[in-house]
Write an enzyme that holds these catalytic residues in place. Structure first.
Site, PDB file in Angstrom:
ATOM      1  N   HIS A   1       3.938   2.339  -7.304  1.00 55.99           N
ATOM      2  CA  HIS A   1       2.954   2.325  -8.383  1.00 55.99           C
ATOM      3  C   HIS A   1       3.533   2.838  -9.697  1.00 55.99           C
ATOM      4  CE1 HIS A   1      -0.804   2.218  -5.555  1.00 55.99           C
ATOM      5  NE2 HIS A   1       0.078   1.267  -5.298  1.00 55.99           N
TER       6      HIS A   1
ATOM      7  N   HIS B   1       3.820  -2.230   4.152  1.00 58.52           N
ATOM      8  CA  HIS B   1       2.541  -1.755   4.684  1.00 58.52           C
ATOM      9  C   HIS B   1       2.619  -1.454   6.176  1.00 58.52           C
ATOM     10  CE1 HIS B   1       1.474  -4.184   1.054  1.00 58.52           C
ATOM     11  NE2 HIS B   1       0.772  -3.090   0.811  1.00 58.52           N
TER      12      HIS B   1
END
Length: 655
Positions: free
Chosen positions: A222, A428
């Site tokens: 991020h 993920h």
């Protein structure tokens, strides 16, 4: 007469002593008072911040011991006897008369929200306009711009926010410039079918490190990537921006997974111009997810030298302006409870550093303190990334892939690779089904499901230490398969992250798995039966049932299935691509912490001593013990007192 004078003098001395004893007991009292906390939380503030709130009086009880302005036991290691050079090199950049701490605006600036609204209206994304770096050259020599422009003084938009993702290899689209791979040729399987038949599994294989590694990896993601995409396509939509994934008839759990394509950069995706996608974040590892990737957001998050906070239960958090949310430099701060905890920690770290610098260098103005604090925090994130995170993620091959650091190279393309953001770094599979909350004795006191921690800050507001300790005790999940939490139940069951990851790779024009094998000097596979990196025969057979030939295999699918290399969580292909990315982020960043001149030698030595364990000790609610190495699996048996974790000594920044 003498007795009268003596009485007057005695009264004066008593008043003087009592006024001096009326002190602020916390380093951030002045900042909080300016934020209105004296009125919002009067009981706590009157007790701890008398001076800042102006509530001192002669009738106040005299404390038995003088309270210190700043915490000393667990804050920064300035009590340790380390020697610094008595005369420091000038902090003024060469060719400048003074330290410039403000970047004069030379062009119109838009916020991320304003730009996203324009993208939606135009159905394409506009790239950053290059500024004239010479106008603010004395600022750019010492500090980063908020949007990353002028990091490279020869090419001002290289690695800047709102510029195109870069590529290792030319894009692959069905029509050569825009249409998703397999959308018309049908040479690849349905992404949902691949997820269900191959990638989704409730079985969890533990990695060699703990789940803080997954968390910090998401934090870095991020920091450097933010795809210009909005989820406005439903399954009933069929416009040019929609590429929803329709499940095969045999799928009983869902009919369709909505999917909106990333906005193309304006003018691309048309005949003769290959579709390219926009990165809305700065490419450099600079803690932009804390500060923002453009000036408007950055200003809204800042108060003088500090970052704005909300005081909840006597503790600092990112602004809690709306119930259930935290405002940060990146809009995904509460995507997962652990991510919100790290946002909280690094905000606290900035304000701790700023307060210390303010006390140490009282001649510095608020802008100087803010910029130096931001520079230090960004440097700490880089130190943790390159000294702790990357070696554990990539393993023994990290030194070979990244190579030695030889200084800043303006010819290196620092921009984030599509192959990284839309493929190799979509890890993920590291996410576990559940995580524990663990007390200071490293005993589990509660447990929460990953999906219950999505967009939920309750655990963060209660105790971030329990979240961190829980992550320390749980091994990271080996990312070769994804838990059903993220393939079947995420966001109410509307999203399958494995299927979305495959489709995003096709949307961004990623080439086949074999193409990237060749790029990485790895032998391409010619048969699914002859694939050493995937030793499980059952897995190879399933791949053969889904894909016609090895040359059709999606990069994401092939890369994630590879067996991890020695000391790594990744197979060779993903390790290669991720390693190349971190090499570029290091060598192409003029402000990389080891680049000579960015920090002085004493400052650099201090930064290199910082660790994630130290950050957690400094910024936790009341962290007492941690593992000396933050990513080691820890059940409490090897945890050490925070007082023994050495870290940053800000004396190296005294002027």
């Amino acid at each position: 007469m003498k007795s009268l004078l003596f009485s007057i003098l005695l009264i004066y001395l008593i008043q003087l002593v009592r006024s001096e004893e009326c002190t602020d007991k916390h380093i951030h009292c002045f900042f909080w008072s300016q934020e209105g906390e004296c009125e919002v939380n009067p009981r706590w503030m009157k007790k701890h911040c008398q001076k800042a709130c102006g509530t001192c009086s002669l009738t106040s009880p005299t404390p038995l011991t003088r309270q210190q302005d700043v915490p000393t036991a667990r804050t920064f290691d300035d009590q340790q006897d380390r020697q610094f050079l008595p005369s420091r090199p000038s902090s003024i950049p060469e060719g400048c008369n003074s330290v410039m701490t403000v970047e004069a605006e030379t062009r119109r600036i838009f916020s991320s929200g304003q730009l996203t609204a324009r993208f939606r209206q135009q159905m394409c994304a506009e790239e950053q306009v290059a500024p004239d770096c010479s106008i603010n050259q004395c600022f750019h020599k010492k500090y980063r711009s908020m949007d990353g422009t002028c990091n490279n003084l020869q090419n001002p938009v290289k690695g800047a926010a709102f510029t195109a993702f870069t590529r290792l290899m030319p894009a692959a689209y069905d029509d050569g410039f825009n249409t998703l791979v397999s959308a018309s040729r049908r040479n690849r399987p349905n992404p949902r079918e691949v997820s269900v038949f191959l990638l989704s599994s409730e079985r969890s294989l533990p990695g060699h490190v703990n789940s803080l590694l997954m968390l910090f990896g998401q934090f870095v993601s991020h920091d450097i990537t933010s795809n210009a995409a909005q989820n406005f396509c439903g399954c009933q939509n069929s416009g040019p921006m929609c590429a929803s994934i329709f499940a095969p008839p045999s799928d009983r759990s869902r009919r369709c997974i909505p999917f909106t394509r990333s906005f193309p950069i304006c003018g691309t995706g048309q005949f003769g111009r290959v579709r390219e996608q926009l990165n809305m974040n700065t490419a450099a590892i600079d803690a932009s997810l804390i500060y923002g990737s453009e000036a408007i957001t950055a200003r809204s998050l800042r108060f003088a030298a500090m970052l704005r906070t909300s005081m909840i239960g006597g503790r600092m958090f990112p602004p809690n302006t709306n119930p259930g949310s935290l405002t940060a430099g990146d809009g995904r701060a509460i995507l997962f409870v652990g991510l919100a905890a790290l946002h909280t920690s690094f905000l606290r770290l900035h304000n701790n550093v700023a307060a210390r610098l303010q006390n140490m260098n009282r001649h510095w103005n608020a802008d100087r303190i803010f910029q130096e604090s931001r520079k230090i925090v960004g440097g700490i994130v880089q130190v943790i990334t390159y000294q702790e995170f990357v070696p554990e993620l990539i393993g023994d091959a990290s030194k070979t892939i990244l190579g030695a650091y030889n200084g800043y190279n303006p010819n290196v393309e620092i921009g984030v690779l599509n192959e990284f953001a839309a493929g190799a770094y979509r890890l993920h599979g590291m996410i576990q089904e559940t995580y524990p909350l663990v007390n200071s004795q490293f005993q589990e006191v509660n447990r929460y499901r990953f999906i219950d921690g999505v967009n939920n800050i309750n655990h963060v507001l209660n105790n971030i230490d329990a979240i961190y300790r829980g992550m320390m005790t749980v091994p990271v999940r080996s990312p070769q398969r994804l838990t059903t939490s993220v393939t079947e139940r995420l966001f109410g069951g509307s999203v399958d992250m494995a299927a979305v990851n495959i489709q995003r790779g096709r949307d961004h024009g990623l080439r086949s798995y074999n193409d990237y094998r060749r790029f990485c000097n790895l032998r391409p596979i010619t048969s699914f039966n002859d694939w050493p990196e995937v030793p499980d025969e059952n897995v190879r057979q399933r791949i053969g049932q889904l894909y016609r030939t090895p040359d059709d295999l999606d990069f994401y699918v092939g890369g994630i299935l590879e067996q991890p290399a020695a000391g790594s969580l990744l197979g060779a292909t993903f390790a290669c691509v991720i390693g190349k990315q971190f090499e570029r982020l290091r060598d192409g960043d003029r402000f990389y912490y080891e680049n000579p001149g960015v920090f002085t030698s004493p400052q650099l030595a201090e930064l290199k001593r910082t660790t994630l364990s130290w950050v957690l000790c400094q910024t936790g609610d009341n962290m007492v013990r941690v593992g000396r190495r933050a990513f080691d699996i820890e059940n409490g048996s090897r945890a050490v007192p925070c007082s023994s974790i050495t870290g940053l000594n800000l004396e190296a920044w005294r002027e």
